[in-house]
Motif scaffolding. Structure first.
Motif, PDB file in Angstrom:
ATOM      1  N   SER A  10     -72.290 -11.781 -37.547  1.00 18.10           N
ATOM      2  CA  SER A  10     -71.748 -10.321 -37.232  1.00 18.10           C
ATOM      3  C   SER A  10     -71.008 -10.460 -35.757  1.00 18.10           C
ATOM      4  N   HIS A  11     -71.739 -11.082 -34.688  1.00 18.51           N
ATOM      5  CA  HIS A  11     -71.134 -10.831 -33.244  1.00 18.51           C
ATOM      6  C   HIS A  11     -70.740 -12.156 -32.645  1.00 18.51           C
ATOM      7  N   GLU A  12     -69.985 -12.444 -31.821  1.00 17.44           N
ATOM      8  CA  GLU A  12     -69.370 -13.726 -31.227  1.00 17.44           C
ATOM      9  C   GLU A  12     -70.665 -14.284 -30.785  1.00 17.44           C
ATOM     10  N   THR A  13     -71.809 -13.621 -30.261  1.00 19.47           N
ATOM     11  CA  THR A  13     -72.930 -14.511 -29.708  1.00 19.47           C
ATOM     12  C   THR A  13     -73.943 -14.811 -30.742  1.00 19.47           C
ATOM     13  N   ASP A  14     -73.502 -14.611 -31.827  1.00 14.84           N
ATOM     14  CA  ASP A  14     -74.332 -15.351 -32.933  1.00 14.84           C
ATOM     15  C   ASP A  14     -74.266 -16.738 -32.991  1.00 14.84           C
ATOM     16  N   ILE A  15     -73.352 -17.301 -32.597  1.00 19.35           N
ATOM     17  CA  ILE A  15     -73.198 -18.904 -32.552  1.00 19.35           C
ATOM     18  C   ILE A  15     -74.493 -19.538 -32.255  1.00 19.35           C
ATOM     19  N   THR A  16     -74.695 -20.569 -32.669  1.00 18.96           N
ATOM     20  CA  THR A  16     -75.851 -21.403 -31.756  1.00 18.96           C
ATOM     21  C   THR A  16     -75.419 -21.991 -30.525  1.00 18.96           C
ATOM     22  N   VAL A  17     -76.337 -22.348 -29.969  1.00 17.14           N
ATOM     23  CA  VAL A  17     -76.135 -23.067 -28.541  1.00 17.14           C
ATOM     24  C   VAL A  17     -75.496 -24.293 -28.816  1.00 17.14           C
ATOM     25  N   MET A  39     -68.249  -9.234 -38.614  1.00 24.62           N
ATOM     26  CA  MET A  39     -68.373  -7.810 -38.805  1.00 24.62           C
ATOM     27  C   MET A  39     -67.862  -7.000 -37.380  1.00 24.62           C
ATOM     28  N   THR A  40     -68.417  -7.645 -36.230  1.00 22.78           N
ATOM     29  CA  THR A  40     -68.240  -7.058 -34.992  1.00 22.78           C
ATOM     30  C   THR A  40     -67.706  -7.800 -33.716  1.00 22.78           C
ATOM     31  N   ALA A  41     -66.838  -8.675 -34.403  1.00 24.43           N
ATOM     32  CA  ALA A  41     -66.218  -9.274 -33.247  1.00 24.43           C
ATOM     33  C   ALA A  41     -64.555 -10.016 -33.704  1.00 24.43           C
ATOM     34  N   SER A  42     -63.663  -9.804 -32.889  1.00 26.76           N
ATOM     35  CA  SER A  42     -62.320 -10.206 -33.145  1.00 26.76           C
ATOM     36  C   SER A  42     -61.953 -11.521 -32.950  1.00 26.76           C
ATOM     37  N   LYS A  43     -60.862 -12.113 -33.412  1.00 25.10           N
ATOM     38  CA  LYS A  43     -60.367 -13.556 -32.751  1.00 25.10           C
ATOM     39  C   LYS A  43     -60.384 -13.647 -31.227  1.00 25.10           C
ATOM     40  N   GLU A  44     -59.959 -12.330 -30.685  1.00 28.46           N
ATOM     41  CA  GLU A  44     -59.532 -12.180 -29.147  1.00 28.46           C
ATOM     42  C   GLU A  44     -61.366 -12.295 -28.513  1.00 28.46           C
ATOM     43  N   ALA A 112     -76.715 -18.677 -39.759  1.00 30.04           N
ATOM     44  CA  ALA A 112     -77.145 -17.680 -40.651  1.00 30.04           C
ATOM     45  C   ALA A 112     -76.130 -17.438 -41.713  1.00 30.04           C
ATOM     46  N   SER A 113     -76.317 -17.049 -42.947  1.00 25.21           N
ATOM     47  CA  SER A 113     -75.366 -16.762 -43.901  1.00 25.21           C
ATOM     48  C   SER A 113     -75.719 -15.843 -44.635  1.00 25.21           C
ATOM     49  N   VAL A 114     -74.802 -15.268 -45.793  1.00 21.08           N
ATOM     50  CA  VAL A 114     -75.033 -14.185 -46.716  1.00 21.08           C
ATOM     51  C   VAL A 114     -76.599 -14.507 -47.560  1.00 21.08           C
ATOM     52  N   MET A 115     -76.859 -15.665 -47.625  1.00 19.52           N
ATOM     53  CA  MET A 115     -78.073 -16.257 -48.134  1.00 19.52           C
ATOM     54  C   MET A 115     -79.257 -15.810 -47.566  1.00 19.52           C
ATOM     55  N   GLY A 223     -77.049  -8.681 -41.178  1.00 21.06           N
ATOM     56  CA  GLY A 223     -76.988  -9.237 -39.855  1.00 21.06           C
ATOM     57  C   GLY A 223     -76.290  -8.688 -38.675  1.00 21.06           C
ATOM     58  N   SER A 224     -75.911  -7.344 -38.908  1.00 20.13           N
ATOM     59  CA  SER A 224     -75.145  -6.580 -37.928  1.00 20.13           C
ATOM     60  C   SER A 224     -76.127  -5.544 -37.588  1.00 20.13           C
TER      61      SER A 224
END
Ligand SMILES: C[S@@+](CC[C@H](N)C(=O)[O-])C[C@H]1O[C@@H](n2cnc3c(N)ncnc32)[C@H](O)[C@@H]1O
Length: 300
Positions: A10-17, A39-44, A112-115, A223-224
């Motif tokens: 969903s969000h840019e902060t969902d990436i792992t450390v 869903m809640t983050a753009s490329k920028e 995390a994924s759609v799984m 996940g959003s």
């Protein structure tokens, strides 16, 4: 080294450390942007969060110009970002094979994924069969290869995860004929369109792999912050407005465990009606009871 890095849902902060630290040391960062969307983050938003330029990799680049992505991968660190997990589409596996052929080392950083839809709606991974993709029908292309797969799953009582079509960069053919290249806005298949298409194919094939009364679960924006689930029959979901994308659908199989059902009832508007639909569906493809064993007569 080629790093495949999952971004989560969903969000840019969902990436792992670990994913974030790896991006920071890479000389080029690609974002695969056509098999799913954040869903809640753009490329920028991503560029700001990473402090790095992000290069959009469309289908053409990933599938036909992968040499560009893999260039110097033997000596440089390259990040290839995928929304969800890194192996959610065959195209990602393909990129890894091409990297290996060029002698480029590959490391995957999962997410995390759609799984995760499986567990999030209270179902058990053990009870799932093969997943299927549902593509947008056109006037003269209405593919139904998913039907046989759902039927196979349901014959042995298993649930099916249905992943819905995304059309990101479609050329407008009328405009192309006039010599102009114009792309249509992106389209994401909704729960209702998916269910309408399923009903159309069942009506056409008539083999009753499923029926309008088959119980299903709609999964929206997993996940959003606005994720939601709805447990209802196929025909009810064909009229359900699930809101903004992304959507998936789970069709239940006969092996619904009592715990699964109890969890699912939370998502049903009419709990009794949904329970009844599940119980009726459990009779579907039920193997006949074994013939009675004839007692052998023993004589000394
Ligand atoms: C090819 S799959 C992409 C898988 C992605 N790499 C992953 O690991 O999640 C894309 C499809 O998965 C489903 N999907 C992906 N993310 C979703 C979400 N957050 N909520 C509901 N469905 C989702 C949608 O049907 C979408 O069209």
């Amino acid at each position: 080294m080629l790093y495949l890095i999952g971004l989560g849902l969903s969000h840019e902060t969902d990436i792992t450390v670990r994913g974030l630290e790896t991006i920071k040391k890479c000389s080029r960062v690609y974002l695969e942007a056509y098999t799913s969307i954040l869903m809640t983050a753009s490329k920028e938003d991503l560029e700001k969060f990473y402090g790095k330029e992000v290069i959009l990799a469309d289908r053409e680049m990933v599938e036909s110009k992968s040499d560009e992505i893999l260039h110097n991968g033997q000596t440089e660190d390259i990040a290839f970002l995928v929304v969800g997990d890194v192996f959610g589409a065959t195209t990602h596996t393909d990129l890894v094979i091409r990297a290996r052929e060029l002698g480029i080392k590959v490391e995957s950083i999962h997410n995390a994924s759609v799984m995760n839809a499986v567990g999030a709606c209270g179902l058990q991974l053990y009870n799932f069969g093969q997943a299927v993709s549902i593509v947008f029908f056109t006037e003269n292309w209405r593919p139904d290869s998913f039907y046989a797969k759902i039927e196979e799953n349901r014959k042995i009582g298993l649930h099916t995860l249905l992943l819905l079509d995304i059309k990101v960069k479609e050329p407008n053919f009328k405009e192309m004929m006039r010599g102009r290249t114009v792309y249509e806005p992106p389209r994401y298949m909704s729960v209702s369109t998916c269910c309408e298409q399923l009903l159309e194919i069942e009506e056409k094939r008539g083999e009753k792999a499923y029926t309008p009364d088959t119980p299903c679960v709609a999964v929206s924006r997993l996940g959003s912050p606005t994720q939601s689930f709805k447990a209802a029959t196929l025909k009810e979901l064909a009229e359900y407005d699930a809101g903004a994308p992304l959507h998936s659908v789970v069709m239940l199989g006969r092996q619904v465990h009592d715990l699964e059902l109890e969890y699912l009832l939370e998502f049903a508007d009419d709990k009794e009606a949904f329970k009844k639909a599940v119980r009726a569906d459990q009779e579907y493809f039920k193997p006949p009871p074994p013939p009675p064993v004839e007692e052998e007569e023993f004589s000394d």
